[in-house]
Design a protein around this motif. Structure first.
Motif, PDB file in Angstrom:
ATOM      1  N   THR A  11       0.804  -1.224   0.000  1.00 25.04           N
ATOM      2  CA  THR A  11       0.000   0.000   0.000  1.00 25.04           C
ATOM      3  C   THR A  11       0.837   1.275   0.000  1.00 25.04           C
ATOM      4  O   THR A  11       0.301   2.362  -0.131  1.00 25.04           O
ATOM      5  CB  THR A  11      -0.914   0.028   1.237  1.00 25.04           C
ATOM      6  N   ALA A  12       2.129   1.161   0.180  1.00 24.25           N
ATOM      7  CA  ALA A  12       2.986   2.351   0.238  1.00 24.25           C
ATOM      8  C   ALA A  12       3.012   3.073  -1.100  1.00 24.25           C
ATOM      9  O   ALA A  12       2.885   2.462  -2.165  1.00 24.25           O
ATOM     10  CB  ALA A  12       4.406   1.957   0.650  1.00 24.25           C
ATOM     11  N   ASP A  13       3.202   4.375  -1.050  1.00 23.49           N
ATOM     12  CA  ASP A  13       3.283   5.216  -2.241  1.00 23.49           C
ATOM     13  C   ASP A  13       4.692   5.147  -2.814  1.00 23.49           C
ATOM     14  O   ASP A  13       5.645   5.625  -2.184  1.00 23.49           O
ATOM     15  CB  ASP A  13       2.921   6.656  -1.871  1.00 23.49           C
ATOM     16  N   LEU A  14       4.841   4.543  -3.991  1.00 23.79           N
ATOM     17  CA  LEU A  14       6.163   4.412  -4.608  1.00 23.79           C
ATOM     18  C   LEU A  14       6.705   5.753  -5.076  1.00 23.79           C
ATOM     19  O   LEU A  14       7.880   5.870  -5.403  1.00 23.79           O
ATOM     20  CB  LEU A  14       6.097   3.437  -5.790  1.00 23.79           C
ATOM     21  N   ASN A  15       5.823   6.756  -5.129  1.00 21.90           N
ATOM     22  CA  ASN A  15       6.233   8.108  -5.510  1.00 21.90           C
ATOM     23  C   ASN A  15       6.015   9.080  -4.358  1.00 21.90           C
ATOM     24  O   ASN A  15       5.518  10.193  -4.539  1.00 21.90           O
ATOM     25  CB  ASN A  15       5.464   8.559  -6.751  1.00 21.90           C
ATOM     26  N   ALA A  16       6.403   8.633  -3.162  1.00 25.40           N
ATOM     27  CA  ALA A  16       6.294   9.486  -1.986  1.00 25.40           C
ATOM     28  C   ALA A  16       7.139  10.736  -2.187  1.00 25.40           C
ATOM     29  O   ALA A  16       8.061  10.777  -3.005  1.00 25.40           O
ATOM     30  CB  ALA A  16       6.756   8.730  -0.743  1.00 25.40           C
ATOM     31  N   GLN A  17       6.814  11.768  -1.412  1.00 20.90           N
ATOM     32  CA  GLN A  17       7.503  13.045  -1.553  1.00 20.90           C
ATOM     33  C   GLN A  17       8.997  12.936  -1.262  1.00 20.90           C
ATOM     34  O   GLN A  17       9.825  13.558  -1.910  1.00 20.90           O
ATOM     35  CB  GLN A  17       6.860  14.061  -0.600  1.00 20.90           C
ATOM     36  N   ARG A  18       9.323  12.110  -0.263  1.00 23.81           N
ATOM     37  CA  ARG A  18      10.723  11.912   0.116  1.00 23.81           C
ATOM     38  C   ARG A  18      11.005  10.410   0.142  1.00 23.81           C
ATOM     39  O   ARG A  18      10.335   9.671   0.860  1.00 23.81           O
ATOM     40  CB  ARG A  18      10.998  12.512   1.501  1.00 23.81           C
ATOM     41  N   VAL A  19      11.986   9.983  -0.621  1.00 26.24           N
ATOM     42  CA  VAL A  19      12.332   8.559  -0.660  1.00 26.24           C
ATOM     43  C   VAL A  19      13.806   8.407  -0.312  1.00 26.24           C
ATOM     44  O   VAL A  19      14.671   9.024  -0.946  1.00 26.24           O
ATOM     45  CB  VAL A  19      12.042   7.935  -2.044  1.00 26.24           C
ATOM     46  N   ILE A  20      14.082   7.591   0.696  1.00 28.22           N
ATOM     47  CA  ILE A  20      15.451   7.387   1.179  1.00 28.22           C
ATOM     48  C   ILE A  20      15.770   5.899   1.150  1.00 28.22           C
ATOM     49  O   ILE A  20      15.003   5.083   1.675  1.00 28.22           O
ATOM     50  CB  ILE A  20      15.617   7.895   2.626  1.00 28.22           C
ATOM     51  N   SER A  21      16.893   5.544   0.542  1.00 25.79           N
ATOM     52  CA  SER A  21      17.374   4.172   0.583  1.00 25.79           C
ATOM     53  C   SER A  21      18.432   4.057   1.668  1.00 25.79           C
ATOM     54  O   SER A  21      19.337   4.901   1.744  1.00 25.79           O
ATOM     55  CB  SER A  21      17.961   3.763  -0.767  1.00 25.79           C
ATOM     56  N   ILE A  22      18.313   3.049   2.499  1.00 28.71           N
ATOM     57  CA  ILE A  22      19.282   2.823   3.569  1.00 28.71           C
ATOM     58  C   ILE A  22      19.849   1.416   3.400  1.00 28.71           C
ATOM     59  O   ILE A  22      19.102   0.434   3.366  1.00 28.71           O
ATOM     60  CB  ILE A  22      18.633   2.984   4.959  1.00 28.71           C
ATOM     61  N   VAL A  23      21.165   1.331   3.276  1.00 30.01           N
ATOM     62  CA  VAL A  23      21.819   0.038   3.052  1.00 30.01           C
ATOM     63  C   VAL A  23      23.035  -0.067   3.953  1.00 30.01           C
ATOM     64  O   VAL A  23      23.533   0.929   4.490  1.00 30.01           O
ATOM     65  CB  VAL A  23      22.238  -0.132   1.574  1.00 30.01           C
ATOM     66  N   GLY A  24      23.511  -1.285   4.114  1.00 25.64           N
ATOM     67  CA  GLY A  24      24.696  -1.466   4.939  1.00 25.64           C
ATOM     68  C   GLY A  24      25.035  -2.925   5.126  1.00 25.64           C
ATOM     69  O   GLY A  24      24.443  -3.827   4.516  1.00 25.64           O
ATOM     70  N   SER A  25      25.975  -3.154   5.999  1.00 23.12           N
ATOM     71  CA  SER A  25      26.537  -4.488   6.216  1.00 23.12           C
ATOM     72  C   SER A  25      25.534  -5.451   6.837  1.00 23.12           C
ATOM     73  O   SER A  25      24.699  -5.069   7.658  1.00 23.12           O
ATOM     74  CB  SER A  25      27.766  -4.375   7.125  1.00 23.12           C
ATOM     75  N   ARG A  26      25.627  -6.716   6.448  1.00 26.71           N
ATOM     76  CA  ARG A  26      24.843  -7.760   7.105  1.00 26.71           C
ATOM     77  C   ARG A  26      25.368  -8.000   8.515  1.00 26.71           C
ATOM     78  O   ARG A  26      24.609  -8.359   9.411  1.00 26.71           O
ATOM     79  CB  ARG A  26      24.902  -9.057   6.290  1.00 26.71           C
ATOM     80  N   LYS A  27      26.677  -7.831   8.708  1.00 25.12           N
ATOM     81  CA  LYS A  27      27.296  -8.021  10.024  1.00 25.12           C
ATOM     82  C   LYS A  27      27.653  -6.651  10.595  1.00 25.12           C
ATOM     83  O   LYS A  27      28.818  -6.274  10.671  1.00 25.12           O
ATOM     84  CB  LYS A  27      28.529  -8.914   9.896  1.00 25.12           C
ATOM     85  N   HIS A  28      26.636  -5.926  10.985  1.00 25.53           N
ATOM     86  CA  HIS A  28      26.793  -4.559  11.454  1.00 25.53           C
ATOM     87  C   HIS A  28      27.340  -4.516  12.884  1.00 25.53           C
ATOM     88  O   HIS A  28      27.317  -5.519  13.616  1.00 25.53           O
ATOM     89  CB  HIS A  28      25.442  -3.853  11.417  1.00 25.53           C
ATOM     90  N   THR A  29      27.777  -3.333  13.278  1.00 25.80           N
ATOM     91  CA  THR A  29      28.175  -3.117  14.666  1.00 25.80           C
ATOM     92  C   THR A  29      26.993  -2.534  15.433  1.00 25.80           C
ATOM     93  O   THR A  29      25.983  -2.137  14.846  1.00 25.80           O
ATOM     94  CB  THR A  29      29.344  -2.123  14.743  1.00 25.80           C
ATOM     95  N   GLU A  30      27.133  -2.470  16.747  1.00 27.13           N
ATOM     96  CA  GLU A  30      26.090  -1.851  17.566  1.00 27.13           C
ATOM     97  C   GLU A  30      25.957  -0.364  17.221  1.00 27.13           C
ATOM     98  O   GLU A  30      24.858   0.202  17.264  1.00 27.13           O
ATOM     99  CB  GLU A  30      26.429  -2.018  19.049  1.00 27.13           C
ATOM    100  N   TYR A  31      27.093   0.232  16.879  1.00 26.35           N
ATOM    101  CA  TYR A  31      27.090   1.647  16.463  1.00 26.35           C
ATOM    102  C   TYR A  31      26.236   1.843  15.207  1.00 26.35           C
ATOM    103  O   TYR A  31      25.414   2.754  15.133  1.00 26.35           O
ATOM    104  CB  TYR A  31      28.536   2.089  16.209  1.00 26.35           C
ATOM    105  N   GLY A  32      26.412   0.969  14.220  1.00 31.07           N
ATOM    106  CA  GLY A  32      25.639   1.076  12.984  1.00 31.07           C
ATOM    107  C   GLY A  32      24.149   0.904  13.239  1.00 31.07           C
ATOM    108  O   GLY A  32      23.318   1.616  12.658  1.00 31.07           O
ATOM    109  N   LYS A  33      23.799  -0.042  14.101  1.00 30.38           N
ATOM    110  CA  LYS A  33      22.394  -0.270  14.459  1.00 30.38           C
ATOM    111  C   LYS A  33      21.804   0.962  15.134  1.00 30.38           C
ATOM    112  O   LYS A  33      20.690   1.409  14.791  1.00 30.38           O
ATOM    113  CB  LYS A  33      22.297  -1.481  15.386  1.00 30.38           C
ATOM    114  N   LYS A  34      22.537   1.529  16.075  1.00 35.75           N
ATOM    115  CA  LYS A  34      22.054   2.685  16.829  1.00 35.75           C
ATOM    116  C   LYS A  34      21.830   3.886  15.920  1.00 35.75           C
ATOM    117  O   LYS A  34      20.797   4.573  16.016  1.00 35.75           O
ATOM    118  CB  LYS A  34      23.073   3.025  17.916  1.00 35.75           C
TER     119      LYS A  34
END
Length: 362
Positions: A104-127
């Protein structure tokens, strides 16, 4: 029209770039499938061999199976150029021809942000990921990621917890979930967000599908934020694609001794990414604090190619398939420059590597 749209994506040797050229020329999928061979062969990059592939397609039984699956599971097929198609993706060189969407999400929302990163993240990255998403305006903001382990999952979960829409982009069809540990997360995402893919049902999860998935993650966003990554990996592919698409890329800096920060530091060093120093700076850089985003004013993105890369494309348009030795000989370029250009073009899904070190346009 849907049967022809699905059929177009099933034709051997017709990738996203070829399909886009065909659609620009003929206007719609049905006209392409019903065209004459001489008409098809006139389209850039098609030629007689690909024209014959189009004419030879007759597997409409498989098309019907796909349509039955779509209808049974209430999946929305989105053909390139339709009003529901993600407008940011539409401007990319290698836009997916047909997307399958459930949610149901709007694929053309006003603001779209992609967030990517490591599968084996640190606690810092999670926070940092959790703090970032919690601070974002939840109205007309969409979080995009790849439903992978690690930072991707944290981004999706944080979006749900903070009442933001989130989209999981898949490297397979909507008949399965990979990794399997994320089946429950996928169900949660579907409640207020959605799952998106260009792959049909029964598509085997393949390592070559993930870069294709990553281009959607990069291409449908205004900005990509890389939380943690090593120098190689899917997050780096996504970040480089986002930079090639002329989107903003932000990277979270870390300790120079931390291997999980090497990719982020490399992106910053190469001026491909802005240092992510906090949500206030991010919103200010994106100019989201005062005025709403107007997608119609977005600059079309096109991949910036070198002289050598353009030369390779022209040679493949002329000959359709060439070996690396033939490309070196006919281009009068060095072997190292051709190899480097081929690798970049393959990462951009512009060419496809074939057995025996042969190449063709995607």
């Amino acid at each position: 029209m849907l049967p022809y749209q699905i059929a177009l994506t099933m034709i051997k040797d017709i990738g996203a770039v070829h399909a886009k050229n065909l659609i620009d020329y003929f206007g719609d999928a049905k006209s392409i499938l019903l065209a004459q061979k001489n008409e098809l062969a006139q389209v850039d990059g098609i030629g007689e061999i690909r024209a014959q592939s189009i004419l030879s397609f007759n597997d409409y039984a498989a098309v019907e199976v796909e349509i039955e699956f779509i209808e049974k599971h209430k999946i929305q097929p989105i053909f390139i150029g339709s009003t529901a198609y993600p407008v940011r993706l539409l401007h990319c060189y290698d836009s997916p021809t047909l997307l399958y969407y459930k949610g149901t999400a709007d694929l053309n929302a006003q603001r779209v942000i992609s967030i990517v990163g490591s599968r084996k993240h640190t606690e810092y990255g999670k926070k940092i990921t959790e703090q970032l998403i919690a601070a974002l305006p939840n109205k007309n903001t969409l979080i995009v990621s790849g439903l992978a382990l690690g930072i991707d999952a944290i981004a999706h979960k944080s979006a749900i917890e903070n009442s933001l829409q989130t989209i999981g982009v898949l490297a397979h069809g909507l008949d399965t979930i990979y990794p399997s540990q994320h089946r429950n997360l996928a169900k949660e995402i579907l409640q207020t967000g959605g799952l998106l893919t260009e792959f049909r049902k029964n598509t085997i999860t393949d390592k070559y599908h993930f870069p294709k998935r990553n281009r959607i993650v990069a291409g449908m966003a205004d900005a990509t934020i890389v939380i943690e990554t090593e120098i190689k990996g899917g997050s780096m592919i996504t970040a480089n694609l986002a930079a090639d698409y002329h989107r903003e890329v932000f990277a979270l800096p870390g300790k120079i001794t931390d291997t999980k920060s090497t990719g982020c530091l490399h992106l910053i060093q190469q001026n491909k990414a802005i240092v992510f120093s906090g949500i206030e700076h991010f919103i200010e850089t994106m100019q989201w604090d005062d005025a709403p985003i107007n997608n119609t004013k977005e600059k079309p993105c096109s991949i910036v190619l070198t002289t050598t890369e353009n030369c390779i494309i022209k040679l493949l348009e002329m000959h359709e398939t060439l070996s690396i030795d033939a490309l070196i000989e006919q281009s009068n370029k060095s072997g190292s420059s051709i190899s480097e250009a081929l690798l970049h073009l393959e990462f951009q899904n512009i060419i496809t590597a074939l057995p025996g070190k042969y190449y063709e346009l995607y």
